[in-house]
Design a protein around this motif. Structure first.
Motif, mmCIF file in Angstrom:
data_model
loop_
_atom_site.group_PDB
_atom_site.id
_atom_site.type_symbol
_atom_site.label_atom_id
_atom_site.label_comp_id
_atom_site.label_asym_id
_atom_site.label_seq_id
_atom_site.Cartn_x
_atom_site.Cartn_y
_atom_site.Cartn_z
ATOM 1 N N GLY A 1 42.130 39.461 103.086
ATOM 2 C CA GLY A 1 41.978 40.133 101.793
ATOM 3 C C GLY A 1 43.215 40.100 100.916
ATOM 4 O O GLY A 1 43.581 41.115 100.314
ATOM 5 N N PHE A 2 43.858 38.940 100.844
ATOM 6 C CA PHE A 2 45.026 38.793 99.958
ATOM 7 C C PHE A 2 44.638 38.342 98.551
ATOM 8 O O PHE A 2 45.437 38.461 97.626
ATOM 9 N N ALA A 3 43.447 37.770 98.394
ATOM 10 C CA ALA A 3 43.115 37.061 97.151
ATOM 11 C C ALA A 3 42.903 37.983 95.970
ATOM 12 O O ALA A 3 42.410 39.102 96.099
ATOM 13 N N GLY A 4 43.259 37.483 94.805
ATOM 14 C CA GLY A 4 42.871 38.074 93.528
ATOM 15 C C GLY A 4 41.986 37.076 92.809
ATOM 16 O O GLY A 4 41.900 35.907 93.202
ATOM 17 N N PRO A 5 41.327 37.550 91.736
ATOM 18 C CA PRO A 5 40.345 36.677 91.079
ATOM 19 C C PRO A 5 40.927 35.385 90.499
ATOM 20 O O PRO A 5 40.231 34.368 90.489
ATOM 21 N N ARG A 6 42.150 35.411 90.042
ATOM 22 C CA ARG A 6 42.699 34.170 89.483
ATOM 23 C C ARG A 6 42.769 33.101 90.560
ATOM 24 O O ARG A 6 42.353 31.955 90.352
ATOM 25 N N ASP B 1 37.172 42.861 101.278
ATOM 26 C CA ASP B 1 37.509 43.823 100.226
ATOM 27 C C ASP B 1 38.756 44.621 100.600
ATOM 28 O O ASP B 1 38.964 45.736 100.109
ATOM 29 N N THR B 2 39.592 44.051 101.434
ATOM 30 C CA THR B 2 40.740 44.770 101.988
ATOM 31 C C THR B 2 41.578 45.468 100.913
ATOM 32 O O THR B 2 42.090 46.554 101.131
ATOM 33 N N ARG B 3 41.717 44.816 99.767
ATOM 34 C CA ARG B 3 42.511 45.402 98.680
ATOM 35 C C ARG B 3 41.690 45.641 97.411
ATOM 36 O O ARG B 3 42.205 45.618 96.300
ATOM 37 N N MET C 1 39.454 43.900 95.868
ATOM 38 C CA MET C 1 39.177 42.798 94.952
ATOM 39 C C MET C 1 37.876 42.069 95.297
ATOM 40 O O MET C 1 37.535 41.075 94.655
#
Lengths: 314, 314
Positions: free
Chosen positions: A189-194, A218-220, A222
């Motif tokens: 869950g490191f990803a962001g939408p960009r 959904d760890t963070r 996002m």
């Protein structure tokens, strides 16, 4: 023979329930076989068709998946439903090929560090295993898809940042090795939408008309934003789990997979028909809630319900 | 004189903490004045600069906002911090103009039905109130901004669907009536990202170089996805609340405002510098948690923390 487009039809969205595998990966207490079968049947009745049901491992290591064969049979009994299961080595693949599973999932790590730590093999050896499993499948009487799931594709709990080009190169190797489909997983869950837009866009270009899988956590917080961006970038197969079951081995207590109920709502608001009845899906939460009272179920739609004063299916 | 670009500088993102107003709107037990002051000061120390602190109403109706003047003074004492407060009628506006509040928020409903049900006035009368409050401001010694917040801008709990064109027309009327800034609010959390992209895009075109506010709720789990799309469409001022405090009057138990901690993480992963220290912000949750043990705090970053093996600020 079943092809990848039979299981993942072109031009429509496919949501895959991974709660029965990834959602149970870290739990100590898990539902009974009967409760898991009921969970599958109730979600099927709500419109779900794709179920990741377990892992072919010694039952002593993962007792929650000891009944993987019964789960596969449960899915097999439902018309137009598909089962997926993990096979982490040749023995697991052989066991899987003795069943009617529709898809065997092999895991390849995006980073050398995680590959060694998690599977005690190099990435090249992991790709070789995909090749071996594909050949085993070709030599068997069975025709399951071979899925190469790329773990840590959006960042690694050990190695840190992961460049999209590195993931794309690995995806190409997996396809060349005989994988029918590749998945990109935000395991921790490191990803962001960009970032998701960049990598999913590159996967859409790589895979062209072939489907690929986006597996988000959904760890963070996002998860839904990342799923929305993946859809915008052309992804059409997304994983989720009922109530967001599943966690993160590196963040105890963290939220898990993308919440399926909210993912269905997202898709419908974006004009993608999921074929899933949201009220019926939400009602299935009662099964894991009753079987695993110690696990927190997440999700906002389940609390609020879909809007009642508008036709929310756009 | 303070202008809209002094409070909302062009070319950068502004996040506004609305937990002290919208987050306390529906609660029965609320933090002490001292705890709210500490909450403001701790969030300020974490980097937050914009605080919606209350509503000018008879204390008998909303005792949680009886100390709105002290809250405004608390913010006033902090360099480069800004306070906002609601004024729902002329009397409230007169009371607000007797303070040093930086922004007076008037509410206009997107639908005739909600306007009547919520404020017992037509939309035209609500726009007239904006005009009256702007004139009162012009005739006073004070220079707060006048903010026209359009409630139910993404769908109405009474009237149902709301067309973007209807909201844009109302926004134009509010600006013409003297509002310095307009907000679009998903009051009951009906919006999905496609709709947010459409309306925020239209607001970006309408407002040109002027800022506008996007106020989202996470009632159906779309909060962060909607915020991401709003940013993509050009929005630069977004509301959120610590721990997602705030609910929905039409869905008891539903999740509330967009979770500020997750919103900060979203912005940073998208390359928008917020100036907010996420660990310090997360620590502030202890204040509402201690003061309102009956309220559930939401948010995934607070559970998992930001990634530790990568420089997560992109």
């Amino acid at each position: 023979m079943t092809g990848v487009l039979d299981i993942y039809p072109a031009g429509r969205i496919t949501l895959r329930e991974v709660g029965l595998r990834d959602g149970l990966q870290l739990v100590k207490n898990f539902p009974s076989t009967q409760a898991k079968q009921e969970w599958i049947r109730c979600e099927y009745a709500a419109g779900m068709r794709h179920f990741e049901v377990g892992s072919f491992l010694p039952a002593s290591r993962m007792p929650q998946f000891a009944d993987v064969r019964e789960m596969i049979e449960t899915v097999e009994a439902l018309p137009s439903a598909f089962s997926m299961a993990l096979a982490l080595n040749e023995r697991g693949a052989a066991d899987a090929l003795a069943t009617g599973v529709n898809e065997i999932v092999c895991v390849v790590s995006a980073t050398e560090e995680h590959s060694q730590a998690n599977a005690r093999r190099t990435r090249a050896e992991a790709v070789d295993l995909v090749r071996t499993v594909a050949r085993m499948r070709d030599g068997s009487g069975r025709r399951p898809l071979i899925n190469a799931g790329i773990a840590m594709a959006f960042g690694c709990s050990i190695a840190g940042a992961v460049a999209p080009a590195q993931v794309i190169a690995l995806a190409e190797q997996c396809l060349e090795a005989g994988a029918d489909i590749v998945g990109i997983a935000d395991t921790v869950g490191f990803a962001g939408p960009r970032q998701v837009g960049e990598l999913a866009g590159a996967m859409t270009r790589l895979c062209d008309a072939r489907p690929y899988i986006v597996h988000l956590h959904d760890t963070r917080g996002m998860g839904i934003a990342n799923a929305s961006t993946a859809l915008d970038a052309g992804a059409r197969v997304l994983d989720g789990s009922l109530g967001g079951l599943g966690g993160c081995p590196f963040a105890p207590g963290a939220t898990g997979n993308v919440v399926m109920e909210d993912l269905v709502y997202l898709c419908e608001t974006k004009g993608f028909r999921t074929g899933i009845d949201l009220d019926a899906l939400t009602a299935v939460r009662e099964i894991p809630a009753a079987e695993m009272p110690q696990e927190q179920l997440f999700g906002a739609v389940a609390r609020a319900g879909p809007p009642r004063t508008i036709v929310w299916r756009s």
